[in-house]
Scaffold this motif. Structure first.
Motif, PDB file in Angstrom:
ATOM      1  N   VAL A 103       0.841  -1.205   0.000  1.00 16.40           N
ATOM      2  CA  VAL A 103       0.000   0.000   0.000  1.00 16.40           C
ATOM      3  C   VAL A 103       0.872   1.249   0.000  1.00 16.40           C
ATOM      4  N   ASP A 104       1.946   1.235   0.773  1.00 18.18           N
ATOM      5  CA  ASP A 104       2.832   2.398   0.824  1.00 18.18           C
ATOM      6  C   ASP A 104       3.463   2.668  -0.534  1.00 18.18           C
ATOM      7  N   ILE A 105       3.847   1.614  -1.238  1.00 18.53           N
ATOM      8  CA  ILE A 105       4.420   1.775  -2.575  1.00 18.53           C
ATOM      9  C   ILE A 105       3.379   2.325  -3.548  1.00 18.53           C
ATOM     10  N   LEU A 106       2.177   1.749  -3.535  1.00 19.98           N
ATOM     11  CA  LEU A 106       1.141   2.156  -4.479  1.00 19.98           C
ATOM     12  C   LEU A 106       0.665   3.585  -4.252  1.00 19.98           C
ATOM     13  N   THR A 107       0.750   4.065  -3.004  1.00 24.79           N
ATOM     14  CA  THR A 107       0.358   5.443  -2.694  1.00 24.79           C
ATOM     15  C   THR A 107       1.520   6.420  -2.781  1.00 24.79           C
ATOM     16  N   GLY A 108       2.714   5.938  -3.074  1.00 16.72           N
ATOM     17  CA  GLY A 108       3.873   6.822  -3.113  1.00 16.72           C
ATOM     18  C   GLY A 108       4.261   7.340  -1.741  1.00 16.72           C
ATOM     19  N   GLY A 135      -2.984  -7.895  23.923  1.00 18.39           N
ATOM     20  CA  GLY A 135      -2.186  -6.766  24.377  1.00 18.39           C
ATOM     21  C   GLY A 135      -0.698  -7.059  24.342  1.00 18.39           C
ATOM     22  N   LYS A 136      -0.315  -8.248  24.797  1.00 17.85           N
ATOM     23  CA  LYS A 136       1.100  -8.627  24.771  1.00 17.85           C
ATOM     24  C   LYS A 136       1.602  -8.812  23.342  1.00 17.85           C
ATOM     25  N   ARG A 137       0.756  -9.407  22.502  1.00 13.32           N
ATOM     26  CA  ARG A 137       1.207  -9.720  21.150  1.00 13.32           C
ATOM     27  C   ARG A 137       1.434  -8.465  20.320  1.00 13.32           C
ATOM     28  N   ILE A 138       0.611  -7.447  20.490  1.00 14.19           N
ATOM     29  CA  ILE A 138       0.718  -6.280  19.614  1.00 14.19           C
ATOM     30  C   ILE A 138       2.053  -5.569  19.785  1.00 14.19           C
ATOM     31  N   GLU A 139       2.609  -5.593  20.989  1.00 19.28           N
ATOM     32  CA  GLU A 139       3.885  -4.913  21.194  1.00 19.28           C
ATOM     33  C   GLU A 139       4.993  -5.594  20.401  1.00 19.28           C
ATOM     34  N   GLU A 140       5.036  -6.914  20.429  1.00 24.78           N
ATOM     35  CA  GLU A 140       6.037  -7.620  19.626  1.00 24.78           C
ATOM     36  C   GLU A 140       5.787  -7.409  18.141  1.00 24.78           C
ATOM     37  N   GLN A 141       4.512  -7.378  17.747  1.00 21.58           N
ATOM     38  CA  GLN A 141       4.186  -7.181  16.333  1.00 21.58           C
ATOM     39  C   GLN A 141       4.685  -5.838  15.821  1.00 21.58           C
ATOM     40  N   ILE A 142       4.504  -4.793  16.606  1.00 19.37           N
ATOM     41  CA  ILE A 142       4.934  -3.456  16.180  1.00 19.37           C
ATOM     42  C   ILE A 142       6.438  -3.417  15.966  1.00 19.37           C
ATOM     43  N   GLU A 143       7.174  -3.981  16.896  1.00 18.73           N
ATOM     44  CA  GLU A 143       8.631  -4.020  16.751  1.00 18.73           C
ATOM     45  C   GLU A 143       9.033  -4.803  15.500  1.00 18.73           C
ATOM     46  N   LEU A 144       8.356  -5.913  15.257  1.00 15.33           N
ATOM     47  CA  LEU A 144       8.694  -6.740  14.105  1.00 15.33           C
ATOM     48  C   LEU A 144       8.326  -6.053  12.789  1.00 15.33           C
ATOM     49  N   LEU A 145       7.182  -5.384  12.758  1.00 11.62           N
ATOM     50  CA  LEU A 145       6.806  -4.651  11.542  1.00 11.62           C
ATOM     51  C   LEU A 145       7.888  -3.650  11.159  1.00 11.62           C
ATOM     52  N   ARG A 146       8.395  -2.913  12.124  1.00 12.31           N
ATOM     53  CA  ARG A 146       9.421  -1.909  11.824  1.00 12.31           C
ATOM     54  C   ARG A 146      10.712  -2.554  11.337  1.00 12.31           C
ATOM     55  N   GLU A 147      11.052  -3.710  11.889  1.00 13.16           N
ATOM     56  CA  GLU A 147      12.219  -4.431  11.380  1.00 13.16           C
ATOM     57  C   GLU A 147      12.012  -4.853   9.933  1.00 13.16           C
ATOM     58  N   LEU A 148      10.855  -5.411   9.646  1.00 11.41           N
ATOM     59  CA  LEU A 148      10.584  -5.918   8.303  1.00 11.41           C
ATOM     60  C   LEU A 148      10.556  -4.803   7.265  1.00 11.41           C
ATOM     61  N   TRP A 149      10.162  -3.612   7.673  1.00 12.55           N
ATOM     62  CA  TRP A 149      10.074  -2.481   6.743  1.00 12.55           C
ATOM     63  C   TRP A 149      11.401  -1.763   6.540  1.00 12.55           C
ATOM     64  N   THR A 150      12.399  -2.072   7.349  1.00 11.35           N
ATOM     65  CA  THR A 150      13.660  -1.323   7.260  1.00 11.35           C
ATOM     66  C   THR A 150      14.878  -2.185   6.971  1.00 11.35           C
ATOM     67  N   LYS A 151      14.764  -3.508   7.091  1.00  9.29           N
ATOM     68  CA  LYS A 151      15.913  -4.397   6.907  1.00  9.29           C
ATOM     69  C   LYS A 151      15.638  -5.387   5.777  1.00  9.29           C
ATOM     70  N   PRO A 152      16.632  -5.634   4.912  1.00  3.50           N
ATOM     71  CA  PRO A 152      16.417  -6.610   3.840  1.00  3.50           C
ATOM     72  C   PRO A 152      16.317  -8.047   4.335  1.00  3.50           C
ATOM     73  N   PRO A 172       8.934  -0.779   1.651  1.00  2.00           N
ATOM     74  CA  PRO A 172       8.075   0.391   1.444  1.00  2.00           C
ATOM     75  C   PRO A 172       8.865   1.654   1.133  1.00  2.00           C
ATOM     76  N   VAL A 173       8.149   2.671   0.693  1.00  2.00           N
ATOM     77  CA  VAL A 173       8.750   3.988   0.471  1.00  2.00           C
ATOM     78  C   VAL A 173       9.174   4.586   1.806  1.00  2.00           C
ATOM     79  N   GLN A 174       8.258   4.564   2.770  1.00  2.00           N
ATOM     80  CA  GLN A 174       8.555   5.058   4.123  1.00  2.00           C
ATOM     81  C   GLN A 174       9.217   3.930   4.908  1.00  2.00           C
ATOM     82  N   ARG A 175      10.364   4.204   5.476  1.00  2.00           N
ATOM     83  CA  ARG A 175      11.087   3.152   6.191  1.00  2.00           C
ATOM     84  C   ARG A 175      11.452   3.650   7.589  1.00  2.00           C
TER      85      ARG A 175
END
Length: 295
Positions: A103-108, A135-152, A172-175
């Protein structure tokens, strides 16, 4: 920069006609709104089975799937697209990361992922996730999302997620993509302060909002973050007092520190897409500076 003004996509009332969706989205853009925010529910409970059901939505409440919808909207508008919210713990984290990057790519780079823990155990069961651990799971998910969006390549072993030397392509465009959080109780406020780029208060301007923002800001400072860099988006219900009340509330949100607001016409007894567009148009006519300054 002035507060940015968006509209809530009227999920439960817009129907399933792609032409109506196109008409609505292009009108929101043409009127000068900055972004389009979309609620989500994947599946609805049957109130005939769940006697005494008190949830706000059921199987009779229509919801377009937001990530697929955003792929369509990205092709027909230049609006920023916002989840408000995606119920993250009931979804597969890696798949959400992949969809968000697309979605980030398609929206520029005009995408903001709002996430939250949700409220519906029926939906969690249907998606094979544990409602009690959300509640516990979302915190790990957020950290993992940021890793996946910034690291190859990512290797992650946590309480809920495991990835061994794998990565997304394309990134994504935004990293990373901005992650905002819905919050309506103190643990959620503290989580937003610790982790989020912004938050969606589930309340109107007033003492409760002031108290909630204080908790967010304190949690941010305790985590070594600058609370002034955490965005806040208010939601304004279009109601019987019309556009004047919407504009007045928008400026009250701005006075209390909101960086964004969204005008919600769902639930305003508007019978069709044209009436939803007319309500948003009335807000613009009432105070052209409000929306014109948002971009």
């Amino acid at each position: 920069m002035r507060m940015r003004v968006g509209a809530v996509f009227p999920q439960t009332e817009i129907g399933a006609d792609p032409a109506a969706i196109r008409k609505y989205a292009t009108a929101v853009q043409d009127l000068g709104y900055d972004h389009l925010l979309t609620y989500e529910h994947v599946i609805g409970a049957d109130p005939g089975y769940y006697h005494g059901w008190t949830g706000p939505y059921t199987m009779y409440s229509q919801f377009h799937e937001p990530m697929v919808l955003f792929g369509y909207l990205a092709a027909i508008t230049s609006l920023e697209l916002v989840n408000g919210i995606l119920v993250l713990p009931q979804r597969q984290t890696v798949l959400v990361a992949k969809q968000g990057a697309e979605v980030d790519i398609l929206t520029g780079g005009r995408y903001r992922m709002g996430v939250g823990v949700g409220w519906n155990p029926v939906e969690y069961e249907a998606l094979d996730q544990d409602f009690g651990l959300r509640g516990k799971r979302i915190e790990e998910q957020i950290e993992l999302l940021r890793e996946l969006w910034t690291k190859p390549s990512v290797t992650h072993v946590g309480d809920f997620e495991k990835i061994t030397a794998a990565g997304l392509n394309p990134l994504p465009v935004q990293r990373p993509i901005p992650i905002w959080m819905g919050a309506d109780y103190p643990p959620g406020f503290r989580r937003a302060g610790r982790m989020a780029d912004g938050w969606f208060p589930q309340m109107r301007p007033g003492p409760d909002l002031v108290a909630a923002k204080r908790i967010v800001d304190e949690a941010a400072r305790e985590a070594g973050r600058d609370p002034d860099k955490i965005g806040m988006e208010g939601r304004i219900q279009y109601g019987p007092h019309g556009s004047d009340a919407v504009v007045d509330e928008a400026y009250e949100w701005e006075r209390l520190g909101a960086t964004h607001v969204c005008v919600n016409t769902m639930g305003a007894n508007l019978p069709n897409v044209d009436e939803h567009i007319a309500a948003l148009s009335a807000v613009v006519r009432t105070d052209r500076r409000l929306v014109a300054a948002s971009g």
